[in-house]
Structure formats: C-alpha cells, structure tokens
Design an enzyme around this catalytic site. Sequence first.
Site, PDB file in Angstrom:
ATOM      1  CE  LYS A 132      -4.226  -1.984   1.840  1.00 38.72           C
ATOM      2  NZ  LYS A 132      -3.992  -3.200   1.082  1.00 38.72           N
ATOM      3  CD  GLU A 174      -7.119  -0.255   0.577  1.00 38.19           C
ATOM      4  OE1 GLU A 174      -6.403   0.000   1.568  1.00 38.19           O
ATOM      5  OE2 GLU A 174      -7.915  -1.203   0.549  1.00 38.19           O
ATOM      6  NE  ARG A 206      -8.943  -8.472  -2.065  1.00 41.74           N
ATOM      7  CZ  ARG A 206      -9.991  -7.828  -1.573  1.00 41.74           C
ATOM      8  NH1 ARG A 206     -11.158  -7.928  -2.189  1.00 41.74           N
ATOM      9  NH2 ARG A 206      -9.880  -7.078  -0.490  1.00 41.74           N
ATOM     10  CB  VAL A 251     -16.866  -8.479  -0.366  1.00 38.26           C
ATOM     11  CG1 VAL A 251     -18.156  -9.037   0.224  1.00 38.26           C
ATOM     12  CG2 VAL A 251     -15.666  -9.215   0.214  1.00 38.26           C
TER      13      VAL A 251
END
Length: 460
Positions: free
Chosen positions: A121, A292, A296, A299
Amino acid sequence: MSAPPPFDTVLVANRGEIAVRVVRTCREMGIRTVVVHSTADRDSAAVRMADEAVQIGPPSPKLSYLYAPAIIEAALATGARAVHPGYGFLSEVPDFAEICARHGLVFIGPRPEVMARVGDKALARKLMADAGLPVLPGPKEPVSGPAELLTEAKRIGLPLIIKASAGGGGRGMGVVRTWEDLLPTFRSVHATARSVFGDPGVYLEQYWERAKHVEVQVLADEHGTVLHLGERDCSVQRRHQKLVEESPAPCLPDGMAGRLGELAVMGARSVGYTGAGTFEFLVDGDQAAFIEVNARLQVEHPVTEMVTGIDLVREQIRVAAGLPLPFSQQDVLPRGVSVECRINAEDPERGFAPCPGELTEFVPPGGAFVRVDTHGYQGWRVSPDYDSLLAKVVVWAPDREQAIARMDRALAEFRIRGPGVHTTRDLLRDILADPVFHLGTHTTSLLDGRSGQAGAALAG
C-alpha cells in the site's frame, strides 16, 4: 454458433459464497469446475455444486486454503488449466500467481509483478502520486522508526492514520487523535503488520474524519483497453470493515464520479493493470484522495454487476485467457441503483463476536430484483475457522428510495436461526432506517457514537 469456452476446467481456490459465485459463472460459460476444500467444508454448497471436489487439508487455512502445494497438486491432478482465487486467501499473493505460472496454470488475476507493486500500500500510494493521482498528505515511503514517525507526524498534523504497508480487510491500521497515542498506535500497527502480514512496514497519512469512502471498479485486458464501470459507496463501516455498499455513490459533487473514474483508469494504465480491480478513494466535499488498490474481485462487486449488467467473473476469466474486452467505455451505461448488505454470523451487541453454529433454519428472501449470494443452507454449520460472512443480499431498483425499501423488505424476509447463531441482519435494518443514510450524506463516521446495536460497532 457460440464460441468455445476460454478454459476447459477452472479450479476455484476459495470457499464460501465467492466459491459458489465463481462456479455458477463457469457453468454458464461451459467451463468444468474443481473446488478445493478443507475437512470443515466437505459438505459445503460449493463442493456440492462443483463438477469435482478435492480435499486439501484440515480446517486451518494455513494448512488448506493458504497451502499452495496442495492447491497446485489438485489443479494438476484434475486437469485444470486455470485457477480462480476469489478474494482473500491467495487472491493477492504474487508468489502464488508465479507458482501457478511455473506449473503451466493461468492465474485469473493481474500479473504477479503488478500485484506486488499495488499490493504494497505504501508503494501503491507512491506510484499513484507519481502517476498524477491526488493522495492524502504524508510521506511517500514507510517510516523507519519512532524518530521519523514523530517528524512526519508533526508535518502532517493530527488526526492521522498509521497503516500497515501490506494490510488489508480493515486490519493493520490505527487512527491517532492525540500526541500521547502516537507511539502506542505505531507500535500496535507495527506489531500487527509483522505478525499478521509478514511485513513490518507502516506508513502515515492525514486522516479525514468525515469523508465518503468511494471506490471505482476497473476492467483491463491484455490489448490495451482499460475501462471503469462506475463507482460504489462503501462509507458504512465498522472498524474500517464495510457493512453496506451501493452504486452509484449518492450525494457526490457534480462531476466527481466521472473524475474518479478517469483517475482510476489513469492509475490502472500507469502500472499495466489487467483483469478486474478496484481503486479506492476518500471524498471530502470537492476534494478526493486515492488510498489503495485492491488487485482482485471485491466482496461488493455485485452492485456494479446489477447496475451495468456486466458479469465481472466472466470478464476476469476471458481476460485471463487473453481475450479482449467485448465492449468499450461508451458501452458501459449504468442504470438505476443497487445496494448490498453483508450478513455476517456475528453478534453486534457483543462487539461483533463471531457466532459459529448449525443453521437450523435458513430461508433467503426472493422477489423481483433481489439477489442473494450465499453458501448457507439449513443444516450447514458455520465454522469458527473462517470469515463470518454468511450471505450478501443485493437489490436493484430504478431509484435509491425504492432500492432501500426493497432491501429492507428483503432483510425482513431473511430467516436465519440456529443455537447460538446471531447475525448482523437487524443492525443492517437499523442502518437503512437512519435519516442520515436516507439522505445519502453519510460518511465513514455514520456509526460513531451511536447507541444500541450501531454503538456496538465501536464498543468492540
């Protein structure tokens, strides 16, 4: 005549609702699926749905879902050509992506070197600042120790936030509001960074007390196309973990949504990003700051799917196979409003303590424009070994008022019971009824100082 699937077989290296989610899209694409599982998950919904299942270890994630050798062996033994990591576990581990490549397996995600750069990060913050994205005031490099900490903290001013360079999931960060708390918070975050993430690096940023947390979904292929699919508001949080997400983000200043989309695309291009990813920002009035990258699937990705009609898992798989995205930025036309509520097997009255146990009743809601992503079913035992996320309820409506009403109806219908099992369902309904949430002006401080269940978010 339909085109052949991009892969014959995909191994799903995850569990829970995301494993079910990936299996379903693969099935629609004509792709055979293999699901790996621990002994605790032998009767899981994902195992029941997959074409083949392979037991890879005991309940402990370190010996199963995080144990790369067992996953690779399962992929090779079952003829899988690609591995979908879902989110969490190995989804943002560059070494695992490299191991896949060495064994002739396609990792469905960004390239390992890109993942490594944006996964750190502190480094991602520096790279995005160099690319022209606005960032919060603070040093570009991690702080080396207490002396540098104090120097940089005085330059930034209070309040500030200390973050683990390799942190994630709301862990590895601490807010500093008084000078007396500076060193203890630094030591706490440093210890968490070392023990949990294996990287002791920490960095500092100015802390915006009352900002909106807004993220932008990006998709990029290997042919130079980088797109954004609009923004999501993730401001309803407890301990930096999200509870409610929606798209589009409400009450942003004119032009802010488009600006954030352009910044996300610019940032993705600057690092050669491919696949699905998320660029996260804080928005305070007319100011925005990058915080950030999540390399991926998120959720909360279903709310973007609901407003755009784009299956993100499908596009992840196609991009990983080297195929171009089948649409342009002009083709992305979000419609209506989507809201997602995360139902966790936790007790909000006890600081969100996990509540494992058998589900003696589990009846998800239904109706028009209601989607439930879950791995739960009657008789399923919620394990204490894993994340407590049990289900995601996602709704769509033409406008925000109708979406909130539909979500409240869906949550009221959701019946979940079991000895000792508590959930966040009622807390979510309280949030939906909050006047500030209804206005859409809420920020990450929405639950601060509240009484009752909402107050438990802070008491824990």
